[in-house]
Design a protein around this motif. Structure first.
Motif, mmCIF file in Angstrom:
data_model
loop_
_atom_site.group_PDB
_atom_site.id
_atom_site.type_symbol
_atom_site.label_atom_id
_atom_site.label_comp_id
_atom_site.label_asym_id
_atom_site.label_seq_id
_atom_site.Cartn_x
_atom_site.Cartn_y
_atom_site.Cartn_z
ATOM 1 N N ALA A 124 -36.082 -12.712 6.249
ATOM 2 C CA ALA A 124 -37.485 -12.483 6.589
ATOM 3 C C ALA A 124 -38.393 -13.613 6.123
ATOM 4 O O ALA A 124 -39.606 -13.588 6.377
ATOM 5 N N GLY A 125 -37.811 -14.593 5.419
ATOM 6 C CA GLY A 125 -38.600 -15.710 4.923
ATOM 7 C C GLY A 125 -39.515 -15.346 3.777
ATOM 8 O O GLY A 125 -40.496 -16.050 3.509
ATOM 9 N N GLU A 126 -39.212 -14.263 3.084
ATOM 10 C CA GLU A 126 -40.056 -13.830 1.972
ATOM 11 C C GLU A 126 -39.745 -14.640 0.712
ATOM 12 O O GLU A 126 -38.656 -15.193 0.554
ATOM 13 N N SER A 127 -40.713 -14.675 -0.208
ATOM 14 C CA SER A 127 -40.526 -15.367 -1.483
ATOM 15 C C SER A 127 -39.518 -14.601 -2.342
ATOM 16 O O SER A 127 -39.517 -13.366 -2.373
ATOM 17 N N LEU A 128 -38.675 -15.354 -3.013
ATOM 18 C CA LEU A 128 -37.662 -14.741 -3.868
ATOM 19 C C LEU A 128 -38.103 -14.668 -5.328
ATOM 20 O O LEU A 128 -37.301 -14.412 -6.225
ATOM 21 N N ALA A 147 -31.832 -12.888 -9.056
ATOM 22 C CA ALA A 147 -32.248 -14.293 -9.087
ATOM 23 C C ALA A 147 -31.040 -15.220 -9.049
ATOM 24 O O ALA A 147 -31.077 -16.280 -8.418
ATOM 25 N N THR A 148 -29.939 -14.826 -9.719
ATOM 26 C CA THR A 148 -28.735 -15.658 -9.658
ATOM 27 C C THR A 148 -28.125 -15.632 -8.262
ATOM 28 O O THR A 148 -27.609 -16.639 -7.785
ATOM 29 N N LEU A 149 -28.221 -14.465 -7.594
ATOM 30 C CA LEU A 149 -27.715 -14.377 -6.228
ATOM 31 C C LEU A 149 -28.506 -15.265 -5.274
ATOM 32 O O LEU A 149 -27.959 -15.807 -4.307
ATOM 33 N N ALA A 150 -29.802 -15.410 -5.549
ATOM 34 C CA ALA A 150 -30.667 -16.197 -4.665
ATOM 35 C C ALA A 150 -30.256 -17.660 -4.618
ATOM 36 O O ALA A 150 -30.567 -18.361 -3.653
ATOM 37 N N HIS A 151 -29.550 -18.124 -5.651
ATOM 38 C CA HIS A 151 -29.150 -19.538 -5.714
ATOM 39 C C HIS A 151 -27.696 -19.754 -5.280
ATOM 40 O O HIS A 151 -27.186 -20.862 -5.360
ATOM 41 N N LYS A 152 -27.028 -18.687 -4.842
ATOM 42 C CA LYS A 152 -25.636 -18.817 -4.422
ATOM 43 C C LYS A 152 -25.548 -19.237 -2.951
ATOM 44 O O LYS A 152 -26.399 -18.877 -2.133
ATOM 45 N N THR A 153 -24.512 -19.978 -2.661
ATOM 46 C CA THR A 153 -24.255 -20.384 -1.274
ATOM 47 C C THR A 153 -23.633 -19.206 -0.518
ATOM 48 O O THR A 153 -23.150 -18.253 -1.144
ATOM 49 N N PRO A 154 -23.620 -19.240 0.818
ATOM 50 C CA PRO A 154 -22.973 -18.164 1.594
ATOM 51 C C PRO A 154 -21.515 -17.937 1.181
ATOM 52 O O PRO A 154 -21.053 -16.793 1.121
ATOM 53 N N ALA A 191 -27.677 -7.371 -0.677
ATOM 54 C CA ALA A 191 -28.283 -7.053 0.615
ATOM 55 C C ALA A 191 -29.788 -7.288 0.584
ATOM 56 O O ALA A 191 -30.381 -7.759 1.573
ATOM 57 N N ARG A 192 -30.397 -6.982 -0.553
ATOM 58 C CA ARG A 192 -31.840 -7.188 -0.684
ATOM 59 C C ARG A 192 -32.185 -8.668 -0.615
ATOM 60 O O ARG A 192 -33.129 -9.071 0.071
ATOM 61 N N VAL A 193 -31.428 -9.500 -1.307
ATOM 62 C CA VAL A 193 -31.676 -10.946 -1.296
ATOM 63 C C VAL A 193 -31.479 -11.507 0.107
ATOM 64 O O VAL A 193 -32.279 -12.316 0.601
ATOM 65 N N MET A 194 -30.413 -11.067 0.781
ATOM 66 C CA MET A 194 -30.145 -11.546 2.132
ATOM 67 C C MET A 194 -31.259 -11.151 3.084
ATOM 68 O O MET A 194 -31.668 -11.930 3.965
ATOM 69 N N ALA A 195 -31.780 -9.919 2.947
ATOM 70 C CA ALA A 195 -32.869 -9.458 3.812
ATOM 71 C C ALA A 195 -34.142 -10.272 3.564
ATOM 72 O O ALA A 195 -34.857 -10.618 4.518
#
Length: 480
Positions: A119-123, A131-138, A111-115
């Protein structure tokens, strides 16, 4: 820090060692080496996971591991062999609760990564998992949510179910089955509502759905095991072992940890197979046992006629001195009295007189499969005279003396003679066919499962009352 290749290689090596460990445990002579395979495999898994890519915060991790190791060492030294079943149940509960916590944490990170994405924030600066979640597709994140739901649900059922199993096995709770009115419908309703909440969660309903799923699963686990009687507890422990394995596998998928997936699958599948084997040995339908209370008796149990006739050590010794063949049937009472060494000495003395001495082991004797085999091996009883039920049953009719030490259900003729008995149809050791039967028992109670045993009232049975170890010790000086 170790590279991903080293961690993968260690995972493969550990997996092989775990497989060798499971394979070796099927044989008494190889079991000790098999345990060491498991120990080395787990050490490899822990060390290489700790120092693998993306792992940090050692200032917190290492002290927690040391505290856990210290507690485990104290418990291992303190727990008696008779308490192993409830210890296993307690350890299953830890695995289940860990799966719940990992699932909740994974959802919060997702949920944090999705938010942050929205919001267009830096990951940058995220945890290794985030960090692994940030590179996953929907699509991959949706699959992660499915894994989380399964992990939370199975883990919660395992946790409360294992806690209740621990209470029943430790004697802290009544072993009789108990359910709320309409119990099966309550379980089914809770499972159906969990499915509805899971669908809502997958469609973006939020973290609260996972909390409610856990609460419902906690209830299902508690209510399921409360509805299962003491006679079926060995199957329950094995079943919960399977559940804990699948919970661990779900955690492995969530964390992308291959070793957890493999290990969880090994534990889950082996536990399920063992549960099936035990149900077959007890003439139980697996689904009936795990649902708790389905089936059962169709009428009142048959009345038992006669009385229990006691005998002293001199009478038992006289019969043993005159016997040519003796079969010993151990049960949980032998474990409680820690009588295995006295029994081993009895066997040594009888064999030195030229008598044919063997053991008859029921598949579910004691509180765990293999319980009696371990105790007898510990007392250095020769493996070749320890026979399974199917190997010894046909010889009992030609046996002079059978000594039953702390067993009840596994030698109960009601299983074959009374269709209304709670254990009707269960394969048992037909000890009543022997010429003489001596039952070593503390008192006249029905035992853990609460089922009366007509064997104790038969004409060729005598009750040798008292603590098993003291009773056997009293026999030894009276033997020729």
């Amino acid at each position: 820090m170790l590279g991903h290749q080293f961690v993968t290689a260690a995972a493969i090596a550990a997996s092989v060692l775990f497989i060798l460990s499971l394979g070796g445990l099927s044989n008494q002579e190889k079991a000790k080496r098999a345990v060491w395979y498991g120990i080395v495999g787990m050490a490899l898994a822990v060390v290489f996971t700790m120092f693998g890519p993306g792992i940090g915060q050692y200032w917190l991790m290492i002290p927690m591991m040391l505290i856990g190791a210290a507690i485990g060492t104290v418990v291992a030294k303190k727990v008696e062999m008779t308490e192993m079943p409830q210890l296993v149940a307690a350890l299953h509960s830890f695995v289940g609760l860990a799966a719940v916590f990992v699932g909740w944490n994974a959802e919060m990170e997702r949920a944090r990564v999705m938010a942050m994405r929205a919001a267009g924030e830096s990951l940058d600066g995220l945890s290794a998992f985030a960090a692994t979640l940030a590179h996953k597709t929907p699509a991959e994140l949706t699959f992660l949510q499915v894994e989380v739901v399964l992990g939370v649900f199975i883990g919660a059922v395992t946790f409360t179910g294992s806690v209740i199993a621990f209470g029943k096995l430790a004697g802290k709770m009544d072993g009789k089955p108990k359910q709320y009115p309409g119990g099966h419908w309550l379980n089914a309703g809770a499972a159906a509502l969990s499915l509805v909440l899971a669908i809502a969660y997958l469609n973006g309903a939020g973290f609260w759905t996972l909390l409610l799923i856990a609460v419902l699963a906690f209830f299902i686990g508690w209510h399921l095991i409360m509805g299962i009687g003491g006679a079926d507890m060995p199957v329950v422990v094995s079943m919960l072992n399977s559940y804990s394995g699948w919970a661990a596998a779900a955690i492995g998928f969530t964390l992308s940890n291959d070793l957890l997936i493999v290990t969880g699958a090994l534990v889950g599948s082996s536990g399920a197979i063992l549960s099936y084997i035990m149900c077959k040995a007890m003439n139980r339908k697996f689904v009936n046992v795990i649902l708790g209370g389905f089936g059962g008796t169709s009428g009142p149990a048959a009345e038992i006629e006669g009385e229990q006739v006691a005998i002293d050590a001199g009478g038992v010794a006289s019969a043993l001195n005159d016997a040519d063949s003796v079969v010993i049937v151990p049960g949980y009472g032998m474990a409680v009295a820690q009588a295995q060494n006295a029994v081993s000495e009895l066997v040594r003395k009888l064999r030195s007189s030229g008598k044919n001495i063997r053991f008859g082991i029921h598949p579910v004797a004691g509180r765990l499969p293999g319980h009696m085999n371990v105790l007898l091996a510990e007392a250095k009883v020769p493996y070749d005279i320890v026979l399974e039920m199917d190997e010894i049953n046909d010889d009992l009719a030609s046996t002079d003396v059978v000594i039953v030490i702390g067993s009840n259900d596994i030698v109960n003729p009601a299983a074959q003679e009374d269709p209304n008995s709670p254990i009707a149809g269960m394969p048992v050791l037909r000890v009543w066919e022997a010429k003489q039967v001596f039952v070593c028992k503390r008192g006249q109670g029905t035992g853990y499962s609460g089922i009366e045993n007509p064997l104790f009232f038969k004409d060729n049975t005598r009750m040798f009352y008292g603590d098993a170890r003291q009773s056997i010790d009293a026999l030894l000086p009276l033997l020729d």
